[in-house]
Every structure is written in C-alpha cells, then in structure tokens.
Design a protein around this motif. Structure first.
Motif, mmCIF file in Angstrom:
data_model
loop_
_atom_site.group_PDB
_atom_site.id
_atom_site.type_symbol
_atom_site.label_atom_id
_atom_site.label_comp_id
_atom_site.label_asym_id
_atom_site.label_seq_id
_atom_site.Cartn_x
_atom_site.Cartn_y
_atom_site.Cartn_z
ATOM 1 N N ARG A 64 32.342 43.778 42.668
ATOM 2 C CA ARG A 64 32.292 44.523 41.415
ATOM 3 C C ARG A 64 30.903 44.380 40.804
ATOM 4 N N GLU A 118 29.376 48.471 35.325
ATOM 5 C CA GLU A 118 30.802 48.824 35.347
ATOM 6 C C GLU A 118 31.163 49.725 34.172
ATOM 7 N N GLN A 159 38.541 47.196 42.590
ATOM 8 C CA GLN A 159 39.294 46.411 41.614
ATOM 9 C C GLN A 159 39.622 45.006 42.114
ATOM 10 N N ARG A 213 34.331 55.557 42.249
ATOM 11 C CA ARG A 213 35.376 54.524 42.188
ATOM 12 C C ARG A 213 35.203 53.490 43.292
#
Length: 366
Positions: free
Chosen positions: A24, A30, A150, A145
């Motif tokens: 991430r 983000e 995640q 994405r």
C-alpha cells in the motif's frame, strides 16, 4: 533510431509485466488515489447517464477527474530513474519511448499514474465515442485500484528530495503525441489484461471458480479499455495519419517498418488467451449447465477479444483504407484490412464452440 516524440520522457514498464502493486502506498498517495478513483467513477456515471449525455456535466466531471489524476501523479512522483543504460527490447519500444526494468512499487505508481494522467488529459480534446470514453475511464479505475492492494503491507516511507510538481506529465496536444501517449496506456492495459487472464487460468486449474469468474470479469473491463485506447490513439483524419504518423513508423524514419505483432505487451495478452482456450476448452453449452456465471464470464471475454480486432479493422479502414500494411513489401500482398480480417476469422474459429453465439466462419483451406 529516435523516439517518435523525444519531448515525452521515457516510460519505464516493469520487467516482470506486473502493473499492480504488492504494497500500500504512503497516506498522501492513498488519499489521492481514492480521490482520483471517486472522480473517475463520477465521470463514468456522467458519460453513461441513462437520461442522455449532458455535455456541460460531462465537461465538468472530466475537468475534475483530470485535476485529481494530475494531483495523484504529483503525489506519486519520485525521482526519475537513470535510463541511460536501459536498452529497448524491441524497435517498438524505441519508437514509443519505452524501456523495461526491475522497479519497485513506488516507481510502478509513478509511471502508471503519469500515463493515466496524460491519457485522461488528452480526452478533453479527443473526438471519441461516449462508450469508448467510458470504457477507458472504467479501465483506469481498475488499474488505479491495483496500485493500493487492500491486503498489502504498507510501503516504506519515501525518502529523498521532493519532485517538482507536474513536470513529468506535461506533453503536447498534437495527433502524434496522442498516438504515443495513448499507446503507453494501451500497453499498461494489455499487461493488466494478461495478468487477469493468467489468474483465471490458474484459478481454473485449482478449481477456484470464484477467483476465476472475478479475474475473467476484470479481464473484460481491461480488454474493452484497451480497445477504447486503440480508438483514442486513432482519433485523427486519414490525411493526418498519412502525413504525420505513418511516415514515422517506416524507413527512413526508422531502420525497419514497425508492426504491432512484435509488441511485447500485446504478445503477453495473446499468450494468456491461448492458455485460457487450452485450459478451458469445454463448449459453452456444457459449461453453462454446470456453472452459468463462469460460462458467461468466459464468453464475455472472448466476445470482447473478437470485438477488439473488429474495431482494429474499422480504425484501419478509416486511416489506411485499402492500402497495404507498412510491413508488407510484396506489391501483390493483400491489404492491411484483409490481413486483419484473416486474423479475426482465425480467432473466431478458435472461439466458436466456447461462445454462446459463436461465429460459424470458416477459412478456405484452413
């Protein structure tokens, strides 16, 4: 051999062909990713409004999406790689200003967000069908994405000096520039589609139908996206293509005439599709009885792949007419359109039994 647009900084694609990230990003990236995705989803909704297209609303949504994608590219910016030692693996890469290298997730985000920001900004002046614009935008959402998984661990905090805002994404607005920057996006989508199809093949081998269905559906979005990007790249008159673009892809501008058949990113997708057909060769009717969702997901991908080459024929007819491909040196050779039609029919024959409405075409002597 020089790139077609030397003013566009070299694009570095991942040597492992993975355009998704495993970690991430830092919080500012983000947050910018989330904002850009929200804006793109809103733009997609405006483009496909069932009450009809509202030009003012579309322009407003596009301006917002362009601004947020630009901000994202600025947030994801890192110091540019020293590309002096990198060599193009095919002439097409030299022409389009592309190199490949082992890159980390931060650099993957830098390159991908910049490519998307440039392509999206060019949509402002593109004369593109609403549905094609929507297909490009939806594919952008899926790509973005993938830059923030995640379930991925957080990335290391960035180090080093700040990168000047906006510098890597400001390019020209002429048709040759459009040809180059939309091809960059096309390459990213081909790599992502190849990965999605490969995930589906692996999932089928493991009897993981949920993952297979999800991966096939993602591949459909990506294929429709790269079809739209192809149409975007060809948004010019035949006269402009003949005067400004086609001469840059053949001698004396380049040592040898260029062909998409040697493009590594599209070759990766074609290889993945061949593996899918080999691994999932049951007829549509048989699969539909056991698993209708899986059958329809595979069918949608095969339809999208056929539609892609059919659109390729259409854009070639518009820009090239009945002329030969630039790689065809035999004066008696068939036209570029005829060559593409043969490729389309060959593909349709391979897919016929796997599709809900397969094309019963046959090639004489095949």
């Amino acid at each position: 051999m020089a790139p077609a647009c030397p003013d566009i900084p070299l694009v570095v694609l991942p040597a492992d062909n993975a355009v998704h990230c495993r970690t991430r990003p830092a919080a500012p990236v983000e947050a910018a990713l989330t904002a850009a995705i929200d804006a793109l989803n809103h733009l997609h909704t405006r483009l496909l409004d069932p009450n009809g297209a509202d030009d003012d609303a579309i322009h407003e949504a596009l301006d917002t999406a362009v601004a947020r994608a630009g901000h994202l590219a600025d947030e994801a910016a890192t110091a540019p790689m020293d590309t002096a030692s990198l060599r193009p693996i095919v002439p097409n890469h030299e022409y389009f200003g592309v190199r490949t290298a082992d890159i980390d997730d931060a650099y993957r985000r830098r390159e991908t967000t910049t490519i998307i920001a440039r392509t999206l900004a060019d949509l402002r002046g593109a004369r593109l069908d609403l549905n094609d614009r929507a297909a490009e935008v939806r594919a952008m959402v899926l790509i973005l994405r993938g830059l923030s998984p995640q379930d991925g661990p957080p990335a290391a905090e960035p180090s080093g000096a700040a990168v000047p805002s906006g510098t890597p994404r400001r390019v020209g607005r002429d048709e040759l520039t459009r040809w180059v920057i939309t091809h960059h996006f096309y390459f990213v989508l081909n790599l992502a589609a190849a990965h999605a199809v490969s995930r589906a093949v692996a999932a089928l081998a493991d009897a993981d139908r949920d993952t297979a269905v999800t991966a096939l559906r993602e591949a459909v979005v990506l294929v429709r996206g790269f079809t739209a990007a192809m149409m975007h790249s060809g948004d010019m008159s035949a006269a402009c293509y003949d005067a400004r673009v086609r001469p840059t892809m053949q001698p004396p501008a380049v040592p040898v005439a260029l062909t998409g058949r040697t493009q590594p990113e599209h070759k990766a997708f074609r290889k993945a599709m061949r593996k899918l057909v080999a691994a999932s060769g049951e007829p549509f009717a048989k699969v539909a009885v056991a698993d209708p969702e899986l059958a329809l997901a595979r069918d949608a991908l095969l339809e999208a792949d056929l539609h892609d080459i059919e659109r390729h024929i259409a854009v070639t007819a518009a820009l090239v007419g009945d002329d030969q491909s630039i790689v065809q040196v035999d004066e008696a050779a068939e036209s570029a359109i005829a060559m593409l039609r043969t490729m389309r029919h060959t593909r349709a024959m391979a897919y016929r039994d796997l599709m809900r409405f397969g094309d019963p075409v046959e090639i004489a002597g095949a």
